[in-house]
Design an enzyme around this catalytic site. Structure first.
Site, PDB file in Angstrom:
ATOM      1  N   LYS A 225     -77.136 -10.832  56.213  1.00 41.93           N
ATOM      2  CA  LYS A 225     -77.649 -11.589  57.348  1.00 41.93           C
ATOM      3  C   LYS A 225     -78.916 -10.988  57.943  1.00 41.93           C
ATOM      4  O   LYS A 225     -79.296  -9.859  57.657  1.00 41.93           O
ATOM      5  CB  LYS A 225     -76.545 -11.766  58.391  1.00 41.93           C
ATOM      6  N   ARG A 266     -66.346 -10.550  54.539  1.00 45.83           N
ATOM      7  CA  ARG A 266     -66.824 -11.659  53.706  1.00 45.83           C
ATOM      8  C   ARG A 266     -68.191 -11.291  53.148  1.00 45.83           C
ATOM      9  O   ARG A 266     -69.131 -11.069  53.923  1.00 45.83           O
ATOM     10  CB  ARG A 266     -66.894 -12.929  54.557  1.00 45.83           C
TER      11      ARG A 266
END
Length: 287
Positions: A225, A266
């Site tokens: 991210k 994740r």
């Protein structure tokens, strides 16, 4: 008591003895992380099986990009992308999660073999989602969410991000439970990157213990991210490295999350994170 004990068990899923690793299969042409490499059904199923071989415990299949600024795909196209992949992986014995904000997609994915519904909106995007999940009696991920990807960056305004995210997740948990989803089937997710700037994401990672006070297992989805790109950039004016060059940083967050008692992480690339969570578990066991 070890810090890692009490990370929580999710009814309806295997009981892993450490932080679980959720591998990601994006069945989209416009994923921020892989640029559509797994858009083909056959390629997506193979990718999921490869992730399991690399150490993933379960695989999260999604057919709609939720990167900042992304537009929504229509429901029929999402179904076309997701359901065959879920069916193919479940047929191979894989524990499959479906990443969707649509009740109809969740319902059909569960019918095809999905064991978990991972809704980044926590049931807010589609009012039918909670009744569907409750009726199916499957685990449900409640993520912190303030709106769709198209404008979520404008919602990244906080006075105390940890307190506010914790309170907003608690409110959503109460609503989901009131809607019929069993508390022991809930997982919570702080929503890193969703209506958050880098400083907000880092603060949430640093205070995972506060989220754990809510009483549900915690899923941490930091993989590749933007906040990791900002951390890795030489300075504030430098260009962050591209998403595929953030896997070592992702594994670092996975180790931190495992150490802090996260139920699962994740990730897009599994091997390094699978090693990281196993080392974290070994350290816990040596105390």
């Amino acid at each position: 008591m070890n810090r890692g004990t009490g990370r929580g068990r999710v009814q309806g899923l295997p009981d892993w003895d450490r932080c679980a690793v959720m591998g990601v299969v994006n069945v989209t042409p416009d994923s921020f992380s892989d640029g559509g490499r797994w858009f083909d059904t056959t390629a997506a199923i193979k990718r999921g099986l490869d992730l399991i071989a690399e150490g993933a415990d379960l695989v999260d299949v999604g057919g709609e990009s939720t990167r900042p600024g992304a537009s929504r795909v229509d429901a029929d196209e999402e179904l076309r992308r997701v359901v065959p992949v879920v069916r193919g992986l479940a047929a191979e014995g894989v524990t499959v999660s479906v990443d969707t904000m649509r009740a109809n997609v969740a319902e059909q994915a569960v019918a095809a073999g999905a064991a978990l519904v991972n809704d980044v909106s926590g049931g807010l995007a589609d009012p039918a989602m909670i009744p569907v999940v409750a009726e199916a009696s499957v685990p449900f991920v409640v993520m912190h969410w303030r709106g769709f990807s198209a404008d979520m960056n404008s919602r990244a305004v906080y006075t105390d991000v940890v307190a506010e995210v914790t309170a907003e997740i608690r409110t959503r948990m109460d609503a989901v439970i009131a809607g019929g989803v069993a508390p022991e089937r809930l997982v919570i997710d702080p929503g890193l990157g969703f209506a958050k700037q880098a400083e907000h994401d880092l603060a949430l990672v640093a205070h995972l213990a506060e989220l754990r006070t809510l009483g549900s297992p915690v899923l941490v989805a930091a993989s590749r991210k933007r906040f990791l790109g900002r951390v890795l950039a030489a300075d504030a004016s430098a260009t962050p490295p591209p998403a595929r060059e953030r896997d070592a940083a992702t594994a670092a967050v996975s180790a931190i999350a495992a150490h802090e008692g996260a139920w699962a992480v994740r990730v897009h690339e599994v091997r390094a994170t699978a090693d990281a969570v196993r080392v974290a578990r070994a350290v816990e066991g040596a105390r």
